[in-house]
Write a protein that holds these residues in place. Sequence first.
Motif, PDB file in Angstrom:
ATOM      1  N   ARG A  20     -47.578   0.819  22.378  1.00  0.00           N
ATOM      2  CA  ARG A  20     -47.017  -0.488  22.671  1.00  0.00           C
ATOM      3  C   ARG A  20     -47.350  -1.492  21.571  1.00  0.00           C
ATOM      4  O   ARG A  20     -46.572  -2.405  21.306  1.00  0.00           O
ATOM      5  CB  ARG A  20     -47.518  -0.982  24.029  1.00  0.00           C
ATOM      6  CG  ARG A  20     -46.613  -2.012  24.631  1.00  0.00           C
ATOM      7  CD  ARG A  20     -45.235  -1.422  24.919  1.00  0.00           C
ATOM      8  NE  ARG A  20     -44.285  -2.485  25.233  1.00  0.00           N
ATOM      9  CZ  ARG A  20     -43.079  -2.267  25.718  1.00  0.00           C
ATOM     10  NH1 ARG A  20     -42.659  -1.036  25.943  1.00  0.00           N
ATOM     11  NH2 ARG A  20     -42.264  -3.277  25.973  1.00  0.00           N
ATOM     12  N   HIS A  23     -44.756  -1.219  19.107  1.00  0.00           N
ATOM     13  CA  HIS A  23     -43.584  -2.020  19.490  1.00  0.00           C
ATOM     14  C   HIS A  23     -43.765  -3.474  19.052  1.00  0.00           C
ATOM     15  O   HIS A  23     -42.854  -4.082  18.480  1.00  0.00           O
ATOM     16  CB  HIS A  23     -43.359  -1.933  21.006  1.00  0.00           C
ATOM     17  CG  HIS A  23     -42.517  -3.036  21.560  1.00  0.00           C
ATOM     18  ND1 HIS A  23     -41.154  -3.104  21.343  1.00  0.00           N
ATOM     19  CD2 HIS A  23     -42.840  -4.134  22.290  1.00  0.00           C
ATOM     20  CE1 HIS A  23     -40.684  -4.197  21.937  1.00  0.00           C
ATOM     21  NE2 HIS A  23     -41.687  -4.842  22.509  1.00  0.00           N
ATOM     22  N   HIS A  52     -45.926 -11.931  22.246  1.00  0.00           N
ATOM     23  CA  HIS A  52     -44.916 -11.911  23.312  1.00  0.00           C
ATOM     24  C   HIS A  52     -45.260 -10.959  24.460  1.00  0.00           C
ATOM     25  O   HIS A  52     -44.961 -11.244  25.611  1.00  0.00           O
ATOM     26  CB  HIS A  52     -43.507 -11.633  22.754  1.00  0.00           C
ATOM     27  CG  HIS A  52     -43.175 -10.185  22.579  1.00  0.00           C
ATOM     28  ND1 HIS A  52     -43.675  -9.415  21.555  1.00  0.00           N
ATOM     29  CD2 HIS A  52     -42.383  -9.358  23.310  1.00  0.00           C
ATOM     30  CE1 HIS A  52     -43.202  -8.173  21.663  1.00  0.00           C
ATOM     31  NE2 HIS A  52     -42.414  -8.114  22.722  1.00  0.00           N
ATOM     32  N   ASP A  53     -45.901  -9.832  24.151  1.00  0.00           N
ATOM     33  CA  ASP A  53     -46.224  -8.854  25.205  1.00  0.00           C
ATOM     34  C   ASP A  53     -47.721  -8.793  25.504  1.00  0.00           C
ATOM     35  O   ASP A  53     -48.204  -7.784  26.026  1.00  0.00           O
ATOM     36  CB  ASP A  53     -45.731  -7.452  24.791  1.00  0.00           C
ATOM     37  CG  ASP A  53     -44.282  -7.203  25.172  1.00  0.00           C
ATOM     38  OD1 ASP A  53     -43.726  -7.962  25.993  1.00  0.00           O
ATOM     39  OD2 ASP A  53     -43.697  -6.229  24.648  1.00  0.00           O
ATOM     40  N   HIS A 111     -38.753 -14.613  26.757  1.00  0.00           N
ATOM     41  CA  HIS A 111     -38.310 -13.480  25.936  1.00  0.00           C
ATOM     42  C   HIS A 111     -37.670 -12.361  26.761  1.00  0.00           C
ATOM     43  O   HIS A 111     -36.882 -11.592  26.228  1.00  0.00           O
ATOM     44  CB  HIS A 111     -39.449 -12.943  25.058  1.00  0.00           C
ATOM     45  CG  HIS A 111     -40.387 -11.968  25.703  1.00  0.00           C
ATOM     46  ND1 HIS A 111     -41.588 -12.335  26.262  1.00  0.00           N
ATOM     47  CD2 HIS A 111     -40.305 -10.631  25.873  1.00  0.00           C
ATOM     48  CE1 HIS A 111     -42.201 -11.266  26.734  1.00  0.00           C
ATOM     49  NE2 HIS A 111     -41.446 -10.208  26.521  1.00  0.00           N
ATOM     50  N   ASP A 129     -36.880  -8.241  20.308  1.00  0.00           N
ATOM     51  CA  ASP A 129     -37.395  -7.328  21.329  1.00  0.00           C
ATOM     52  C   ASP A 129     -36.393  -6.194  21.604  1.00  0.00           C
ATOM     53  O   ASP A 129     -36.786  -5.075  21.912  1.00  0.00           O
ATOM     54  CB  ASP A 129     -37.666  -8.133  22.606  1.00  0.00           C
ATOM     55  CG  ASP A 129     -38.702  -7.489  23.512  1.00  0.00           C
ATOM     56  OD1 ASP A 129     -39.479  -6.629  23.053  1.00  0.00           O
ATOM     57  OD2 ASP A 129     -38.728  -7.863  24.702  1.00  0.00           O
ATOM     58  N   ARG A 135     -36.974   0.819  18.832  1.00  0.00           N
ATOM     59  CA  ARG A 135     -36.085   0.865  20.000  1.00  0.00           C
ATOM     60  C   ARG A 135     -34.990   1.898  19.826  1.00  0.00           C
ATOM     61  O   ARG A 135     -34.382   2.004  18.753  1.00  0.00           O
ATOM     62  CB  ARG A 135     -35.423  -0.503  20.218  1.00  0.00           C
ATOM     63  CG  ARG A 135     -36.351  -1.573  20.722  1.00  0.00           C
ATOM     64  CD  ARG A 135     -36.745  -1.340  22.156  1.00  0.00           C
ATOM     65  NE  ARG A 135     -37.214  -2.585  22.765  1.00  0.00           N
ATOM     66  CZ  ARG A 135     -38.019  -2.655  23.813  1.00  0.00           C
ATOM     67  NH1 ARG A 135     -38.454  -1.552  24.388  1.00  0.00           N
ATOM     68  NH2 ARG A 135     -38.374  -3.833  24.289  1.00  0.00           N
TER      69      ARG A 135
HETATM   70 FE   LIG Z   1     -41.566  -6.526  23.962  1.00  0.00          FE
END
Ligand SMILES: [Fe+2]
Length: 191
Positions: A20, A23, A52-53, A111, A129, A135
Motif C-alpha cells: 500500500r 500505491h 491521502h491514505d 479524495h 488515486d 493501478r
Molecule cells: Fe489511495
Amino acid sequence: MGYSREELITAVSGQMPERRWGHTLGVMESAVMLADRFGEDAHRADLAALLHDVAKFWPIEQQEAVIRDHGLNAELLDYDKQLLHAEVGAFVAQKDYGVEDAGVLDAIRYHTSGRIGMTKLDKIICLADYIEPGRDFPGVNRIRELAGHSLEEALVAGLDSTISFLIEKRKRIFPLTVLARNDLIQQINRK
Ligand SMILES: [Fe+2]
Ligand SMILES: [Fe+2]
C-alpha cells in the motif's frame, strides 16, 4: 508541528503494508505530474498525496471512533467503510502532522468521494488515486489518456467507473459522488 517530508514518509509508511505504501508513492508521482501539467503547486500535490491514505489501514472501529469523538461528518458512517479513511486522514494530517494548508486537507478529505466544486488540487489527488502506475482495472488506460488533456474528463471517467462498479455489486452510492460527477460534467459543458 513542522514535520519534514522525510519524517512524514517514515510516519505514514509505517502505518500501512508495504504494497500500500507503493500505491502512495505512485499517487505522489502521478499527482506531481498532473500538478505540472495543469498548473498546480507540485509541493502541495506531493504533500496531499503522501498523506491521502494515512488512515486507510487503521481498524474500522478506530476510524469510526475518530469521526464520532471529534464531530466529523457522521453521514459517512451510513455508507461504504472505504469512505471513512479520507475524512479521518484529513483530521490526522492536521492534528498529528501539523498540516495547516486547508486546500491540502480538503484534497485528502474528498479524495474518495469527490465533492461539488472540486478545486484543482482536489481533482489532481482524486485522479492520481485512479491512475497511479500501480493501478490496473478495466478502463484505467482510457482514464490515463484523458488525463493527458483534461482533469475533468478523466475524473468523470474515473467516477463513472466507481459508480458502475457499485451498481454492479448492488452497493449503495454515496450521494456526494454523484453530485461531484454531475458538477464536473457541468464544468466541462460550460467550457
Ligand atoms: Fe489511495
Ligand atoms: Fe484512499
